[in-house]
Design a protein around this motif. Sequence first.
Motif, mmCIF file in Angstrom:
data_model
loop_
_atom_site.group_PDB
_atom_site.id
_atom_site.type_symbol
_atom_site.label_atom_id
_atom_site.label_comp_id
_atom_site.label_asym_id
_atom_site.label_seq_id
_atom_site.Cartn_x
_atom_site.Cartn_y
_atom_site.Cartn_z
ATOM 1 N N ILE A 107 24.337 47.164 -58.424
ATOM 2 C CA ILE A 107 23.868 46.776 -57.091
ATOM 3 C C ILE A 107 22.832 47.801 -56.649
ATOM 4 N N THR A 108 21.593 47.368 -56.524
ATOM 5 C CA THR A 108 20.489 48.312 -56.311
ATOM 6 C C THR A 108 19.768 48.144 -54.988
ATOM 7 N N TRP A 109 20.065 47.088 -54.231
ATOM 8 C CA TRP A 109 19.347 46.896 -52.973
ATOM 9 C C TRP A 109 20.312 46.479 -51.862
ATOM 10 N N ALA A 110 19.935 46.839 -50.657
ATOM 11 C CA ALA A 110 20.691 46.441 -49.470
ATOM 12 C C ALA A 110 19.706 46.241 -48.328
ATOM 13 N N ARG A 111 19.953 45.208 -47.555
ATOM 14 C CA ARG A 111 19.071 44.907 -46.425
ATOM 15 C C ARG A 111 19.917 44.627 -45.196
ATOM 16 N N LEU A 112 19.485 45.152 -44.056
ATOM 17 C CA LEU A 112 20.191 44.933 -42.806
ATOM 18 C C LEU A 112 19.374 43.986 -41.934
ATOM 19 N N ASP A 113 19.954 42.826 -41.612
ATOM 20 C CA ASP A 113 19.328 41.884 -40.689
ATOM 21 C C ASP A 113 19.884 42.156 -39.303
ATOM 22 N N LEU A 114 18.984 42.443 -38.371
ATOM 23 C CA LEU A 114 19.377 42.846 -37.021
ATOM 24 C C LEU A 114 18.789 41.866 -36.024
ATOM 25 N N PHE A 115 19.629 41.417 -35.088
ATOM 26 C CA PHE A 115 19.180 40.478 -34.066
ATOM 27 C C PHE A 115 19.824 40.865 -32.746
ATOM 28 N N ASP A 116 19.001 41.319 -31.796
ATOM 29 C CA ASP A 116 19.512 41.745 -30.498
ATOM 30 C C ASP A 116 19.563 40.572 -29.520
ATOM 31 N N LEU A 117 20.754 40.329 -28.957
ATOM 32 C CA LEU A 117 20.934 39.316 -27.923
ATOM 33 C C LEU A 117 20.927 40.048 -26.579
ATOM 34 N N LYS A 118 19.738 40.225 -26.039
ATOM 35 C CA LYS A 118 19.588 41.093 -24.865
ATOM 36 C C LYS A 118 20.263 40.539 -23.622
ATOM 37 N N ARG A 119 20.323 39.220 -23.510
ATOM 38 C CA ARG A 119 20.953 38.649 -22.313
ATOM 39 C C ARG A 119 22.431 38.995 -22.238
ATOM 40 N N SER A 120 23.089 39.018 -23.389
ATOM 41 C CA SER A 120 24.515 39.365 -23.413
ATOM 42 C C SER A 120 24.733 40.819 -23.817
ATOM 43 N N HIS A 121 23.644 41.549 -24.028
ATOM 44 C CA HIS A 121 23.686 42.962 -24.399
ATOM 45 C C HIS A 121 24.569 43.174 -25.637
ATOM 46 N N THR A 122 24.338 42.362 -26.641
ATOM 47 C CA THR A 122 25.062 42.501 -27.900
ATOM 48 C C THR A 122 24.067 42.498 -29.053
ATOM 49 N N ARG A 123 24.515 42.985 -30.186
ATOM 50 C CA ARG A 123 23.666 43.070 -31.375
ATOM 51 C C ARG A 123 24.385 42.442 -32.555
ATOM 52 N N MET A 124 23.735 41.485 -33.193
ATOM 53 C CA MET A 124 24.274 40.863 -34.399
ATOM 54 C C MET A 124 23.714 41.591 -35.618
ATOM 55 N N LEU A 125 24.591 41.929 -36.555
ATOM 56 C CA LEU A 125 24.186 42.646 -37.760
ATOM 57 C C LEU A 125 24.760 41.951 -38.990
ATOM 58 N N THR A 126 23.925 41.767 -39.993
ATOM 59 C CA THR A 126 24.380 41.237 -41.266
ATOM 60 C C THR A 126 23.854 42.119 -42.380
ATOM 61 N N LEU A 127 24.746 42.624 -43.210
ATOM 62 C CA LEU A 127 24.353 43.434 -44.358
ATOM 63 C C LEU A 127 24.311 42.536 -45.584
ATOM 64 N N ARG A 128 23.169 42.530 -46.259
ATOM 65 C CA ARG A 128 23.007 41.774 -47.495
ATOM 66 C C ARG A 128 22.739 42.766 -48.624
ATOM 67 N N PHE A 129 23.356 42.534 -49.771
ATOM 68 C CA PHE A 129 23.176 43.456 -50.896
ATOM 69 C C PHE A 129 23.367 42.704 -52.193
ATOM 70 N N GLY A 130 22.876 43.306 -53.281
ATOM 71 C CA GLY A 130 23.040 42.651 -54.571
ATOM 72 C C GLY A 130 22.342 43.394 -55.686
ATOM 73 N N ALA A 131 22.402 42.801 -56.873
ATOM 74 C CA ALA A 131 21.758 43.359 -58.055
ATOM 75 C C ALA A 131 20.417 42.666 -58.251
ATOM 76 N N ALA A 132 19.470 43.356 -58.841
ATOM 77 C CA ALA A 132 18.150 42.786 -59.083
ATOM 78 C C ALA A 132 18.275 41.574 -60.002
ATOM 79 N N GLY A 133 17.911 40.413 -59.490
ATOM 80 C CA GLY A 133 18.002 39.193 -60.269
ATOM 81 C C GLY A 133 19.416 38.735 -60.550
ATOM 82 N N GLY A 134 20.404 39.330 -59.871
ATOM 83 C CA GLY A 134 21.800 39.000 -60.134
ATOM 84 C C GLY A 134 22.533 38.580 -58.885
#
Length: 212
Positions: A107-134
């Motif tokens: 597993i060589t990569w990881a990406r964080l998807d961040l989405f701020d819901l400012k009206r409700s003052h909350t933050r959605m976070l999703t961590l994605r990770f995996g192997a190159a081509g796998g």
Amino acid sequence: MSQTTAPNSATLPHGWLRLDRAGWWGTFATTPWTGVLAVIAPLQLGNAIAQILDISPWWGFLIAVGAFLPVFFVLYLVQRLRYPQPWVNFDTDELRSGRRVVPLADITWARLDLFDLKRSHTRMLTLRFGAAGGPRASVRLRGRKGQPPSAAVTAVVADIVRRSSIVVPQSPNDPTGRFARYNFPGSLNREDALEVVLNPPTMDDPAPVQLM
């Protein structure tokens, strides 16, 4: 950010364990913005249909939804087949997705998807990770109400990250990696990935990644 500690690795389950995903929508939507567009598109089409047929915008929206549902269903099935449910085995240090199995060290990569819901003052976070081509996986670190995952999920994901070889990608035009976070927004190295898993940042914390 407050410091928390995940349960000891000795408490992790044995054998193949199905990973917690970002929910069924996470299979289809690569980012929260995709979900927003999935709502806007039927609305726009509904308005156009209402004007053409000279009917109520509400009826136009219902017609648009009926037209979009088969498309979404097909795309959802394609995504599920393309990215099967991931499983992890800590006894053998392996990640599996469909028929593809790789060592956790691949597993060589990881990406964080961040989405701020400012009206409700909350933050959605999703961590994605995996192997190159796998195999790849996605785990929700903060939900729509800002809630973090359970301690058990945190322990599993944290141990996957610890056993991985996650690095921030590098561009041939930036051999030192000085501008890597700008060239690859959202990408994390192993230390930063572990930090966001153990301590998912809230709206009051600075963004842990370079945003688009």
